[in-house]
Scaffold this active site. Sequence first.
Site, PDB file in Angstrom:
ATOM      1  N   MET A  17       0.865  -1.190   0.000  1.00  0.00           N
ATOM      2  CA  MET A  17       0.000   0.000   0.000  1.00  0.00           C
ATOM      3  C   MET A  17       0.897   1.235   0.000  1.00  0.00           C
ATOM      4  SD  MET A  17      -3.180  -0.877   2.542  1.00  0.00           S
ATOM      5  CE  MET A  17      -2.217  -1.509   3.904  1.00  0.00           C
ATOM      6  N   CYS A 100      -3.003  -1.491  -9.497  1.00  0.00           N
ATOM      7  CA  CYS A 100      -3.270  -0.138  -8.989  1.00  0.00           C
ATOM      8  C   CYS A 100      -4.332   0.560  -9.858  1.00  0.00           C
ATOM      9  CB  CYS A 100      -1.979   0.677  -8.993  1.00  0.00           C
ATOM     10  SG  CYS A 100      -2.276   2.344  -8.404  1.00  0.00           S
ATOM     11  N   ASN A 200      -6.977 -11.714  -2.186  1.00  0.00           N
ATOM     12  CA  ASN A 200      -6.928 -10.399  -1.549  1.00  0.00           C
ATOM     13  C   ASN A 200      -8.259  -9.664  -1.751  1.00  0.00           C
ATOM     14  OD1 ASN A 200      -5.788  -7.254  -2.644  1.00  0.00           O
ATOM     15  ND2 ASN A 200      -5.753  -7.836  -0.500  1.00  0.00           N
ATOM     16  N   GLY A 201      -8.630  -8.909  -0.726  1.00  0.00           N
ATOM     17  CA  GLY A 201      -9.798  -8.032  -0.811  1.00  0.00           C
ATOM     18  C   GLY A 201     -10.726  -8.221   0.373  1.00  0.00           C
ATOM     19  N   ASP A 202     -10.829  -7.160   1.187  1.00  0.00           N
ATOM     20  CA  ASP A 202     -11.819  -7.107   2.273  1.00  0.00           C
ATOM     21  C   ASP A 202     -11.611  -8.155   3.369  1.00  0.00           C
ATOM     22  OD1 ASP A 202     -12.850  -5.096   0.758  1.00  0.00           O
ATOM     23  OD2 ASP A 202     -14.651  -6.173   0.130  1.00  0.00           O
ATOM     24  N   GLY A 224      -4.741  -5.803   3.442  1.00  0.00           N
ATOM     25  CA  GLY A 224      -4.298  -4.421   3.264  1.00  0.00           C
ATOM     26  C   GLY A 224      -4.876  -3.520   4.331  1.00  0.00           C
ATOM     27  N   ARG A 225      -6.034  -2.911   4.004  1.00  0.00           N
ATOM     28  CA  ARG A 225      -6.601  -1.910   4.903  1.00  0.00           C
ATOM     29  C   ARG A 225      -6.923  -2.456   6.288  1.00  0.00           C
ATOM     30  NH1 ARG A 225     -11.130  -0.516   0.773  1.00  0.00           N
ATOM     31  NH2 ARG A 225     -10.757  -2.746   0.474  1.00  0.00           N
TER      32      ARG A 225
HETATM   33  C1  LIG Z   1      -3.758   3.451   0.429  1.00  0.00           C
HETATM   34  C2  LIG Z   1      -3.610   2.276  -0.490  1.00  0.00           C
HETATM   35  C3  LIG Z   1      -2.472   2.167  -1.272  1.00  0.00           C
HETATM   36  C4  LIG Z   1      -2.308   1.074  -2.132  1.00  0.00           C
HETATM   37  N1  LIG Z   1      -1.153   0.969  -2.856  1.00  0.00           N
HETATM   38  C5  LIG Z   1      -0.936  -0.145  -3.606  1.00  0.00           C
HETATM   39  C6  LIG Z   1       0.314  -0.352  -4.242  1.00  0.00           C
HETATM   40  O1  LIG Z   1       1.256   0.463  -4.143  1.00  0.00           O
HETATM   41  N2  LIG Z   1       0.452  -1.489  -4.990  1.00  0.00           N
HETATM   42  C7  LIG Z   1      -0.562  -2.408  -5.126  1.00  0.00           C
HETATM   43  O2  LIG Z   1      -0.388  -3.422  -5.807  1.00  0.00           O
HETATM   44  N3  LIG Z   1      -1.737  -2.238  -4.496  1.00  0.00           N
HETATM   45  C8  LIG Z   1      -1.941  -1.149  -3.734  1.00  0.00           C
HETATM   46  N4  LIG Z   1      -3.119  -1.024  -3.047  1.00  0.00           N
HETATM   47  C9  LIG Z   1      -4.121  -2.102  -3.105  1.00  0.00           C
HETATM   48  C10 LIG Z   1      -3.926  -3.089  -1.941  1.00  0.00           C
HETATM   49  O3  LIG Z   1      -2.700  -3.765  -2.056  1.00  0.00           O
HETATM   50  C11 LIG Z   1      -5.073  -4.125  -1.889  1.00  0.00           C
HETATM   51  O4  LIG Z   1      -5.067  -4.837  -3.097  1.00  0.00           O
HETATM   52  C12 LIG Z   1      -6.431  -3.493  -1.691  1.00  0.00           C
HETATM   53  O5  LIG Z   1      -6.413  -2.515  -0.678  1.00  0.00           O
HETATM   54  C13 LIG Z   1      -7.493  -4.549  -1.342  1.00  0.00           C
HETATM   55  O6  LIG Z   1      -7.128  -5.238  -0.169  1.00  0.00           O
HETATM   56  P1  LIG Z   1      -7.797  -4.881   1.267  1.00  0.00           P
HETATM   57  O7  LIG Z   1      -9.301  -4.976   1.093  1.00  0.00           O
HETATM   58  O8  LIG Z   1      -7.271  -5.918   2.209  1.00  0.00           O
HETATM   59  O9  LIG Z   1      -7.397  -3.487   1.610  1.00  0.00           O
HETATM   60  C14 LIG Z   1      -3.318   0.075  -2.219  1.00  0.00           C
HETATM   61  C15 LIG Z   1      -4.460   0.203  -1.427  1.00  0.00           C
HETATM   62  C16 LIG Z   1      -4.622   1.272  -0.563  1.00  0.00           C
HETATM   63  C17 LIG Z   1      -5.859   1.353   0.291  1.00  0.00           C
END
Ligand SMILES: Cc1cc2nc3c(=O)[nH]c(=O)nc-3n(C[C@H](O)[C@H](O)[C@H](O)COP(=O)(O)O)c2cc1C
Length: 329
Positions: A17, A100, A200-202, A224-225
């Site tokens: 992230m 991204c 990945n996701g949520d 991630g989040r």
């Molecule tokens: C603030 C932020 C920055 C992110 N930056 C990247 C990144 O640099 N490279 C990438 O592949 N995904 C990036 N993502 C996506 C996350 O890696 C992830 O795929 C996405 O947040 C879904 O996962 P989650 O629901 O667990 O957050 C970013 C997401 C967020 C919220």
Amino acid sequence: MRIGPYALDNNVILAPMAGVTDVPFRNLCVRLGAGLAVSEMLSSNPRVWETEKSRERMLHHQDVGIRAVQIAGCDPELMALAAQHNVRHGAQIIDINMGCPAKKVNKKLAGSALLQDPALVTEILHAVVAAVDVPVTLKIRTGWARDQRNGVYIARIAEQAGIQSLAVHGRTREDMYKGQAEYDTIAEIKAAISIPVVANGDITSPEQAKYVLDYTQADAIMVGRGAQGRPWIFREIEHYLRTGEQHAPPALEEVTSIMREHLAQLHSFYGDLKGLRIARKHIGWYLQAIDDPLEFRRYFNSLESAAGQTDALEHYFVNLQERKERYYV
Ligand SMILES: Cc1cc2nc3c(=O)[nH]c(=O)nc-3n(C[C@H](O)[C@H](O)[C@H](O)COP(=O)(O)O)c2cc1C
């Protein structure tokens, strides 16, 4: 799960992230149970490598875990050079960003925009795999648009190109971060290829992690989040997956000690001036989970010195101890 020569301690991975998963946060997550922590994305454009931001993102040797470094771009030759450059700086795994959704990145046909051009995807993957001796991994979304979900097709290209593991965020670019992640395409991808797949996701709880693993049959999950302000989520998920039992939430004393450690690491990694700005968002995320944060958050965000932040947090902890019965995580 293995990625080339690297056997991960467990299959719970910190997602890359930008602006969040810097060295201090990655190291904290690894210490608290993440099996792997992927870096923020680094541009493949050599003209920006000397900027302060890129130089900070290039300090791979400060990682305590396996050094997985993500690169982003759309030119096969530049991507290959960027991979080599990062390996020279200590990367042990190169991860390629094709997920991204940011306009700034997609405008240059990088990140998830590449999913519209499978021929270019093929060229980039082959160029990067050929350029370095370390394992190359890929991160994608399920497609560019809901009516163009080509994740399975891209996954097959990845496998044929020698990609060693594939992380899939269960949304298309069109979805951005809206709605619920869908896991059907991840399950289809897992069934279609034989390299490891990371779902990945949520994923924000141990139960959701287990559900996603069972549903998709993926080899690992990526958070991630859900880790923002809760870096201990990794040991909670890992423990639940391994034993079927809930890990106890961290005691207030441990939460405060983690916040203290994180704040100090941010000040020391970035220097006081920048560190205090970055600390505002991280401390804000912790505070969302404890007590009634708004009043203190506003105060914390108004502070203009690193020492002031450290003092304020210490006073906050003392107050919090006194009001312990109101604490929850
Ligand atoms: C603030 C932020 C920055 C992110 N930056 C990247 C990144 O640099 N490279 C990438 O592949 N995904 C990036 N993502 C996506 C996350 O890696 C992830 O795929 C996405 O947040 C879904 O996962 P989650 O629901 O667990 O957050 C970013 C997401 C967020 C919220």
